[in-house]
Structure formats: C-alpha cells, structure tokens
Motif scaffolding. Structure first.
Motif, PDB file in Angstrom:
ATOM      1  N   VAL A 192      -6.854  -7.718  -7.424  1.00 44.30           N
ATOM      2  CA  VAL A 192      -5.514  -8.157  -7.508  1.00 44.30           C
ATOM      3  C   VAL A 192      -4.721  -7.103  -6.350  1.00 44.30           C
ATOM      4  O   VAL A 192      -4.064  -7.685  -5.429  1.00 44.30           O
ATOM      5  N   TYR A 193      -4.647  -5.960  -6.430  1.00 42.67           N
ATOM      6  CA  TYR A 193      -3.896  -5.010  -5.671  1.00 42.67           C
ATOM      7  C   TYR A 193      -4.327  -4.913  -4.217  1.00 42.67           C
ATOM      8  O   TYR A 193      -3.558  -4.746  -3.294  1.00 42.67           O
ATOM      9  N   ASP A 194      -5.647  -5.021  -3.869  1.00 43.79           N
ATOM     10  CA  ASP A 194      -5.964  -4.875  -2.576  1.00 43.79           C
ATOM     11  C   ASP A 194      -5.793  -6.174  -1.833  1.00 43.79           C
ATOM     12  O   ASP A 194      -5.629  -6.520  -0.613  1.00 43.79           O
ATOM     13  N   THR A 195      -5.797  -7.420  -2.421  1.00 44.44           N
ATOM     14  CA  THR A 195      -5.592  -8.625  -1.784  1.00 44.44           C
ATOM     15  C   THR A 195      -4.017  -8.674  -1.538  1.00 44.44           C
ATOM     16  O   THR A 195      -3.750  -8.965  -0.403  1.00 44.44           O
ATOM     17  N   ILE A 196      -3.102  -8.128  -2.303  1.00 44.16           N
ATOM     18  CA  ILE A 196      -1.765  -8.030  -2.157  1.00 44.16           C
ATOM     19  C   ILE A 196      -1.615  -7.283  -0.696  1.00 44.16           C
ATOM     20  O   ILE A 196      -1.036  -7.448   0.213  1.00 44.16           O
ATOM     21  N   TYR A 197      -2.223  -6.026  -0.914  1.00 42.74           N
ATOM     22  CA  TYR A 197      -2.421  -5.048   0.566  1.00 42.74           C
ATOM     23  C   TYR A 197      -2.787  -5.838   1.651  1.00 42.74           C
ATOM     24  O   TYR A 197      -2.165  -5.720   2.655  1.00 42.74           O
ATOM     25  N   ALA A 198      -3.591  -6.654   1.711  1.00 39.10           N
ATOM     26  CA  ALA A 198      -4.331  -7.121   2.647  1.00 39.10           C
ATOM     27  C   ALA A 198      -3.456  -8.312   3.342  1.00 39.10           C
ATOM     28  O   ALA A 198      -3.363  -8.469   4.411  1.00 39.10           O
ATOM     29  N   HIS A 199      -2.423  -8.733   2.497  1.00 40.36           N
ATOM     30  CA  HIS A 199      -1.518  -9.646   3.021  1.00 40.36           C
ATOM     31  C   HIS A 199      -0.738  -9.114   4.026  1.00 40.36           C
ATOM     32  O   HIS A 199       0.154  -9.713   4.925  1.00 40.36           O
ATOM     33  N   GLN A 200      -0.392  -7.670   4.035  1.00 43.55           N
ATOM     34  CA  GLN A 200       0.367  -7.074   5.349  1.00 43.55           C
ATOM     35  C   GLN A 200      -0.200  -7.308   6.601  1.00 43.55           C
ATOM     36  O   GLN A 200       0.607  -7.525   7.824  1.00 43.55           O
ATOM     37  N   ASP A 201      -1.573  -7.398   6.789  1.00 47.63           N
ATOM     38  CA  ASP A 201      -2.147  -7.269   7.967  1.00 47.63           C
ATOM     39  C   ASP A 201      -2.853  -8.740   8.312  1.00 47.63           C
ATOM     40  O   ASP A 201      -3.573  -8.695   9.510  1.00 47.63           O
ATOM     41  N   LYS A 202      -2.645  -9.687   7.581  1.00 44.89           N
ATOM     42  CA  LYS A 202      -3.311 -10.826   7.982  1.00 44.89           C
ATOM     43  C   LYS A 202      -3.003 -11.600   9.244  1.00 44.89           C
ATOM     44  O   LYS A 202      -4.165 -12.013   9.904  1.00 44.89           O
ATOM     45  N   LYS A 203      -1.933 -11.341   9.742  1.00 46.89           N
ATOM     46  CA  LYS A 203      -1.783 -12.021  11.286  1.00 46.89           C
ATOM     47  C   LYS A 203      -2.650 -11.089  12.132  1.00 46.89           C
ATOM     48  O   LYS A 203      -3.294 -11.752  13.115  1.00 46.89           O
ATOM     49  N   ASP A 204      -2.702 -10.033  12.029  1.00 52.22           N
ATOM     50  CA  ASP A 204      -3.414  -9.146  12.932  1.00 52.22           C
ATOM     51  C   ASP A 204      -4.783  -9.219  12.613  1.00 52.22           C
ATOM     52  O   ASP A 204      -5.688  -9.143  13.824  1.00 52.22           O
ATOM     53  N   GLY A 209     -10.135 -10.641  14.284  1.00 56.55           N
ATOM     54  CA  GLY A 209     -11.496 -11.127  13.662  1.00 56.55           C
ATOM     55  C   GLY A 209     -12.098 -10.470  12.657  1.00 56.55           C
ATOM     56  O   GLY A 209     -13.374 -10.596  12.395  1.00 56.55           O
ATOM     57  N   VAL A 210     -11.078  -9.782  11.696  1.00 52.36           N
ATOM     58  CA  VAL A 210     -11.693  -9.182  10.517  1.00 52.36           C
ATOM     59  C   VAL A 210     -11.498 -10.101   9.244  1.00 52.36           C
ATOM     60  O   VAL A 210     -10.472 -10.836   9.505  1.00 52.36           O
ATOM     61  N   LYS A 211     -12.058 -10.020   8.156  1.00 51.25           N
ATOM     62  CA  LYS A 211     -12.126 -10.738   7.183  1.00 51.25           C
ATOM     63  C   LYS A 211     -11.347  -9.935   5.958  1.00 51.25           C
ATOM     64  O   LYS A 211     -11.487  -8.986   5.872  1.00 51.25           O
ATOM     65  N   SER A 212     -10.816 -10.941   4.993  1.00 46.48           N
ATOM     66  CA  SER A 212     -10.138 -10.410   3.920  1.00 46.48           C
ATOM     67  C   SER A 212     -10.017 -11.565   2.903  1.00 46.48           C
ATOM     68  O   SER A 212      -9.814 -12.719   3.067  1.00 46.48           O
ATOM     69  N   THR A 213      -9.790 -11.143   1.710  1.00 48.13           N
ATOM     70  CA  THR A 213      -9.566 -12.105   0.536  1.00 48.13           C
ATOM     71  C   THR A 213      -8.151 -12.805   0.849  1.00 48.13           C
ATOM     72  O   THR A 213      -7.758 -14.016   0.338  1.00 48.13           O
ATOM     73  N   ALA A 214      -7.139 -11.949   1.449  1.00 47.92           N
ATOM     74  CA  ALA A 214      -5.929 -12.741   1.916  1.00 47.92           C
ATOM     75  C   ALA A 214      -5.866 -13.765   2.681  1.00 47.92           C
ATOM     76  O   ALA A 214      -5.412 -14.808   2.621  1.00 47.92           O
ATOM     77  N   LEU A 215      -6.962 -13.828   3.618  1.00 46.63           N
ATOM     78  CA  LEU A 215      -7.244 -14.843   4.544  1.00 46.63           C
ATOM     79  C   LEU A 215      -8.190 -15.968   3.885  1.00 46.63           C
ATOM     80  O   LEU A 215      -8.053 -17.152   4.170  1.00 46.63           O
ATOM     81  N   GLN A 216      -9.009 -15.449   2.884  1.00 43.72           N
ATOM     82  CA  GLN A 216      -9.743 -16.472   2.067  1.00 43.72           C
ATOM     83  C   GLN A 216      -8.907 -17.329   1.283  1.00 43.72           C
ATOM     84  O   GLN A 216      -9.220 -18.565   1.066  1.00 43.72           O
TER      85      GLN A 216
END
Length: 298
Positions: A192-204, A209-216
């Motif tokens: 929950v909390y790290d997906t929220i965190y990952a949304h900060q950097d999704k454009k970068d 070319g790195v992956k995250s649950t935010a992009l998924q």
C-alpha cells in the motif's frame, strides 16, 4: 528557534559527516519507522498477558532499525547512482551528486553492517540465524525495479522481517500461526504505502526504464490498494485470534482500516506532494496498531 527534527539534526552535524547521514536517510526518518514498527508489533504480541512489551528489546530493535535502514539505503544508492542522477527528486543524494565516492560508501556500509551484527548478536541463536537470513533480501531488493513491476513486494518481504524476528527474540522461536499472518499483513501494508510512494516518480521511471507497481496498476491503483488493505486487516485479525488478543486490539485494527480507507479515498496519484503526505502518514497506522497490541495485552 530550536528544532529537534531529524532534518535539523543532520543540518547541524559537522560538514564532512553530513553526506553520510544523508546517505543513510537519517534526515528522512519515515522509512526507519516503517521498518521498526512491524518489530514492535511482534514484540508486543509476544509479551506475557497483562505485561508491557520488553522495553530493552524494543530499544535494541530501534537501534537495529536505524542501522539496517541506513545500510539498505546505502546499498540502494550504490546500485542506483546512475539512475538517481536522472531523477529530480534523487539527484541531490550524496552518491548521485558526487559528495562521496563509491568506495567511501562501501566502507560506510561495512561499518553499518558491523554495528547491526553487534545488535543481532545480542539475541538468541535462533534469532541470529533468522536475522542473518534477511541479508540476501536487503542486498537484492534494489535490483528488483530493473527486473519486475513488483519491486514493492520484495521490499515488503524485506521490510517486515522484524514481524518474525521480534517474536523469536522474545520466545526463542517463531509461533508460525501468529508470525506468518503478522508478516503477511506487513507485506500487504508495504504494498500500500510503497505503491503510493512510487507514484511520485512514475514519469521519471518511464523515461529511465525502471519498473514499479505504480506503473503496473496505473489508474486502477486505488482498487489494488483497497485489496491489499483488506488482506492486511484480515491477516491482523487472524494473528490476533491465534494469540488470544482482546477488544482493544481489534479496535486498533478497525482504526487502521479507517485510516487506510481515508488514505486511499483521498489519494491523488498525480500529485507527488499528496503521495508523499499519504506515504508519511503510514507511521500513524503502525503506531495505532502497536498501541492496540499493548492495551489488548494489558
């Protein structure tokens, strides 16, 4: 005016020391709390009925959390120094900015891990082996964003190891009917909390070319977070039932559920400042649950 925030303390430190303190993220203590709190849950649940948690063990795990979070951040920055240069939010990190060298970081990492080993050696043999087993996760987690869209899951497995270790430090071994649901709840919480965190950097992240649950998850993020939150709450209930917890514990679980529901409902995944605010508020989630465990035990 006098300020005792972690960021102020780092700024007040001698100049040559500051890059190392920033490397271990001492100026951003939220991550340390999120690593430490699952340890406190486990230590609290392992306390004898009618008793407070072992304060010596809570203190020992607090020191360990600072050191291991610092070591994890150091390893992360060593792996990611080239990526960090390309992201506005991380470009000022000591390694990316060239404030310290990779060799200096490696020496500093060795010092942190040596001190963390001293903390681990204060525990029983079962816990020493169990604690040492987590090191492979600590070292490999930073690579996961290159391989999978689920690096947050690996972070959850890493960050919540204390949910196992706290119980074994008190009892001498793990009671799996309690420890596994507690560990699973922690993993869901991290998602929950790290997906929220990952949304900060999704454009970068897309650019480099790195992956995250935010992009998924994209626009379905809130549905996924709701599912993780529900799984967390059910697992906490199971852990509580398996160690005969009482009404205050379940009241705290309900409060945690309400907090998470508010977080998810009000979250704006396209505003980095809101994502950071929601991420940081998860310390309250952990403290609420620990308070419920202590009161329930009493």
């Amino acid at each position: 005016p006098l300020s005792f925030s972690a960021a102020e303390l780092v700024r007040a430190a001698p100049g040559p020391l500051q890059p190392y303190l920033r490397l271990m993220r001492l100026h951003q203590p939220t991550g340390t709390w999120l690593l430490y709190l699952p340890c406190t849950w486990s230590i609290g649940l392992a306390a004898e009925p009618g008793c407070f948690p072992d304060w010596q063990m809570l203190s020992l795990f607090g020191v360990g959390a600072v050191l291991m979070r610092g070591a994890g951040c150091t390893i992360n920055d060593m792996w990611d120094r080239d990526y960090d240069k390309k992201v506005v939010r991380t470009a000022s990190r000591p390694l990316a900015a060239g404030d310290i060298s990779t060799f200096q970081s490696l020496v500093f990492l060795g010092g942190q891990l040596s001190l963390a080993l001293c903390v681990l050696l204060c525990l029983n043999y079962y816990s020493i082996v169990l604690g040492a087993a987590s090191l492979s996760l600590v070292v490999t987690y930073p690579l996961m964003k290159r391989i999978t869209y689920w690096p947050q899951l690996v972070l959850g497995l890493t960050f919540n190891w204390g949910a196992l270790l706290g119980w074994s430090a008190i009892k001498g071994s793990c009671e799996w009917s309690v420890c596994l649901p507690l560990y699973f709840a922690g993993v869901m919480w991290t998602l929950v909390y790290d997906t929220i965190y990952a949304h900060q950097d999704k454009k970068d992240d897309i650019i480099i070319g790195v992956k995250s649950t935010a992009l998924q998850f994209k626009e379905y993020t809130k549905q996924w977070l709701s599912g993780f939150s529900l799984a967390m709450l059910l697992s906490l209930c199971m852990a509580g039932m398996n160690c005969n917890q009482t009404f205050p514990y379940y009241s705290a679980v309900a409060a945690v559920g309400a907090h998470l529901a508010h977080q998810i409902y009000t979250l704006d995944i396209d505003k980095p400042e809101d994502c950071w605010k929601k991420f940081a508020s998860n310390r309250t989630v952990g403290v609420l649950l620990f308070t419920g465990i202590v009161l329930g035990n009493l």
